[in-house]
Design a protein around this motif. Structure first.
Motif, PDB file in Angstrom:
ATOM      1  N   SER A  83      41.736 -69.429 -74.793  1.00 47.09           N
ATOM      2  CA  SER A  83      42.829 -69.411 -74.119  1.00 47.09           C
ATOM      3  C   SER A  83      42.373 -70.321 -72.751  1.00 47.09           C
ATOM      4  O   SER A  83      41.464 -69.806 -72.062  1.00 47.09           O
ATOM      5  CB  SER A  83      43.343 -67.914 -73.496  1.00 47.09           C
ATOM      6  OG  SER A  83      44.172 -68.037 -72.755  1.00 47.09           O
ATOM      7  N   TRP A  84      42.820 -71.362 -72.394  1.00 44.76           N
ATOM      8  CA  TRP A  84      42.633 -72.290 -71.447  1.00 44.76           C
ATOM      9  C   TRP A  84      43.907 -72.245 -70.328  1.00 44.76           C
ATOM     10  O   TRP A  84      44.770 -72.837 -70.535  1.00 44.76           O
ATOM     11  CB  TRP A  84      42.223 -73.603 -71.841  1.00 44.76           C
ATOM     12  CG  TRP A  84      41.659 -74.577 -70.427  1.00 44.76           C
ATOM     13  CD1 TRP A  84      42.513 -75.112 -69.853  1.00 44.76           C
ATOM     14  CD2 TRP A  84      40.410 -74.724 -70.187  1.00 44.76           C
ATOM     15  NE1 TRP A  84      41.837 -75.783 -68.847  1.00 44.76           N
ATOM     16  CE2 TRP A  84      40.598 -75.595 -69.057  1.00 44.76           C
ATOM     17  CE3 TRP A  84      39.100 -74.267 -70.467  1.00 44.76           C
ATOM     18  CZ2 TRP A  84      39.688 -76.137 -68.267  1.00 44.76           C
ATOM     19  CZ3 TRP A  84      38.190 -74.795 -69.973  1.00 44.76           C
ATOM     20  CH2 TRP A  84      38.329 -75.763 -68.795  1.00 44.76           C
ATOM     21  N   SER A  85      44.003 -71.288 -69.157  1.00 42.44           N
ATOM     22  CA  SER A  85      45.180 -71.386 -68.338  1.00 42.44           C
ATOM     23  C   SER A  85      46.330 -71.256 -69.049  1.00 42.44           C
ATOM     24  O   SER A  85      47.162 -72.114 -68.732  1.00 42.44           O
ATOM     25  CB  SER A  85      44.805 -72.448 -67.132  1.00 42.44           C
ATOM     26  OG  SER A  85      43.770 -72.252 -66.536  1.00 42.44           O
ATOM     27  N   GLY A  86      46.298 -70.359 -70.104  1.00 39.59           N
ATOM     28  CA  GLY A  86      47.714 -70.214 -70.603  1.00 39.59           C
ATOM     29  C   GLY A  86      47.796 -71.038 -71.951  1.00 39.59           C
ATOM     30  O   GLY A  86      48.787 -70.781 -72.768  1.00 39.59           O
ATOM     31  N   LYS A  87      46.959 -72.048 -72.251  1.00 38.06           N
ATOM     32  CA  LYS A  87      47.008 -72.898 -73.356  1.00 38.06           C
ATOM     33  C   LYS A  87      46.193 -72.114 -74.551  1.00 38.06           C
ATOM     34  O   LYS A  87      44.907 -71.505 -74.405  1.00 38.06           O
ATOM     35  CB  LYS A  87      46.549 -74.208 -73.222  1.00 38.06           C
ATOM     36  CG  LYS A  87      47.363 -74.923 -72.293  1.00 38.06           C
ATOM     37  CD  LYS A  87      46.713 -76.462 -72.081  1.00 38.06           C
ATOM     38  CE  LYS A  87      47.324 -77.038 -70.889  1.00 38.06           C
ATOM     39  NZ  LYS A  87      46.608 -78.358 -70.280  1.00 38.06           N
ATOM     40  N   ILE A  89      44.169 -72.064 -77.925  1.00 35.92           N
ATOM     41  CA  ILE A  89      43.468 -73.119 -79.119  1.00 35.92           C
ATOM     42  C   ILE A  89      42.759 -72.255 -80.067  1.00 35.92           C
ATOM     43  O   ILE A  89      42.038 -71.311 -79.770  1.00 35.92           O
ATOM     44  CB  ILE A  89      42.691 -74.174 -78.501  1.00 35.92           C
ATOM     45  CG1 ILE A  89      43.328 -74.940 -77.197  1.00 35.92           C
ATOM     46  CG2 ILE A  89      41.976 -75.186 -79.299  1.00 35.92           C
ATOM     47  CD1 ILE A  89      42.873 -74.565 -75.740  1.00 35.92           C
ATOM     48  N   HIS A  98      39.957 -80.248 -77.327  1.00 32.16           N
ATOM     49  CA  HIS A  98      40.521 -80.011 -75.946  1.00 32.16           C
ATOM     50  C   HIS A  98      39.756 -80.262 -74.715  1.00 32.16           C
ATOM     51  O   HIS A  98      40.162 -80.724 -73.831  1.00 32.16           O
ATOM     52  CB  HIS A  98      40.875 -78.485 -76.054  1.00 32.16           C
ATOM     53  CG  HIS A  98      41.015 -77.739 -74.649  1.00 32.16           C
ATOM     54  ND1 HIS A  98      42.538 -78.087 -74.110  1.00 32.16           N
ATOM     55  CD2 HIS A  98      40.494 -76.994 -74.089  1.00 32.16           C
ATOM     56  CE1 HIS A  98      42.294 -77.402 -72.945  1.00 32.16           C
ATOM     57  NE2 HIS A  98      41.206 -76.735 -72.720  1.00 32.16           N
ATOM     58  N   LYS A 105      46.835 -80.583 -75.612  1.00 31.51           N
ATOM     59  CA  LYS A 105      46.548 -79.111 -74.658  1.00 31.51           C
ATOM     60  C   LYS A 105      45.224 -79.687 -74.004  1.00 31.51           C
ATOM     61  O   LYS A 105      44.587 -78.822 -73.533  1.00 31.51           O
ATOM     62  CB  LYS A 105      46.243 -78.361 -75.737  1.00 31.51           C
ATOM     63  CG  LYS A 105      47.439 -77.407 -76.483  1.00 31.51           C
ATOM     64  CD  LYS A 105      47.055 -76.446 -77.471  1.00 31.51           C
ATOM     65  CE  LYS A 105      48.568 -75.916 -78.030  1.00 31.51           C
ATOM     66  NZ  LYS A 105      48.021 -74.745 -78.821  1.00 31.51           N
ATOM     67  N   ARG A 169      40.582 -69.258 -66.768  1.00 28.13           N
ATOM     68  CA  ARG A 169      41.693 -69.131 -66.006  1.00 28.13           C
ATOM     69  C   ARG A 169      41.256 -69.849 -64.460  1.00 28.13           C
ATOM     70  O   ARG A 169      40.336 -69.174 -63.922  1.00 28.13           O
ATOM     71  CB  ARG A 169      41.947 -67.992 -65.695  1.00 28.13           C
ATOM     72  CG  ARG A 169      43.071 -67.636 -64.816  1.00 28.13           C
ATOM     73  CD  ARG A 169      44.591 -68.356 -65.399  1.00 28.13           C
ATOM     74  NE  ARG A 169      45.273 -67.849 -66.540  1.00 28.13           N
ATOM     75  CZ  ARG A 169      46.513 -68.049 -67.019  1.00 28.13           C
ATOM     76  NH1 ARG A 169      47.183 -69.025 -66.250  1.00 28.13           N
ATOM     77  NH2 ARG A 169      46.731 -67.578 -68.179  1.00 28.13           N
TER      78      ARG A 169
END
Length: 172
Positions: A83-87, A89, A98, A105, A169
């Motif tokens: 989870s990368w700042s809400g994305k 994967i 990514h 993304k 985050r």
């Protein structure tokens, strides 16, 4: 894969007395409240080893991220999630894309420099290691560093620790 030699050998083999310290009495028969010095408890030994692994892993991860992002590919399991700042994967290949700036993304920064401020870690119930890192990152030609927090779940597989879960985050 992140493999830090002797830290991947499992729990220490040394046995420690886990019971209460022997009671000591002075000549008058009263209990002496000063406890004898003992070696570290198994939990303390394990925490020391876990912290060594976590700090070594963090140094390796952010060094790779700053210099050779493609080197991060081998740190993730095939089914890893990020989870990368809400994305969100899923899978090592998609995570690598990514991080390398490929796809919708993707991380858009070409150059990143990380400064790790703190690393906290503890043994997970599955025997892996849960790692939390806080610090700052300086993307591209920015003048102001951006604070971030990142959590990794590392599982020991074939004497190496691999990332199964990764949550990143920016703290804005």
């Amino acid at each position: 894969m992140y493999n830090q030699g002797p830290y991947n050998q499992g729990p220490p083999q040394q046995q420690y007395n886990q019971g209460p310290p022997p009671q000591q009495y002075n000549q008058g028969g009263q209990y002496n409240h000063q406890q004898q010095q003992q070696g570290p408890s198994p939990q303390e030994v394990d925490l020391n080893e876990v912290m060594k692994i976590a700090k070594g892993f963090s140094q390796h991860y952010y060094g790779q991220f700053s210099g050779n992002r493609r080197g991060l590919f081998d740190l993730y399991t095939d089914n890893a999630t990020m989870s990368w700042s809400g994305k969100f994967i899923v899978g090592r290949v998609e995570i690598a894309k990514h991080l390398d700036g490929v796809g919708p993304k993707a991380v858009t920064f070409k150059k990143l420099r990380f400064e790790v401020n703190d690393v906290d870690a503890q043994r997970s119930t599955s025997g892996g290691i849960l790692v939390f890192v806080s610090g700052t990152m300086l993307p591209d030609e920015e003048e102001r560093p951006l604070p971030f927090g990142q959590t990794f779940n590392l599982e020991q597989i074939n004497n190496s620790f691999l990332i199964t879960n990764d949550i990143f985050r920016l703290i804005l």
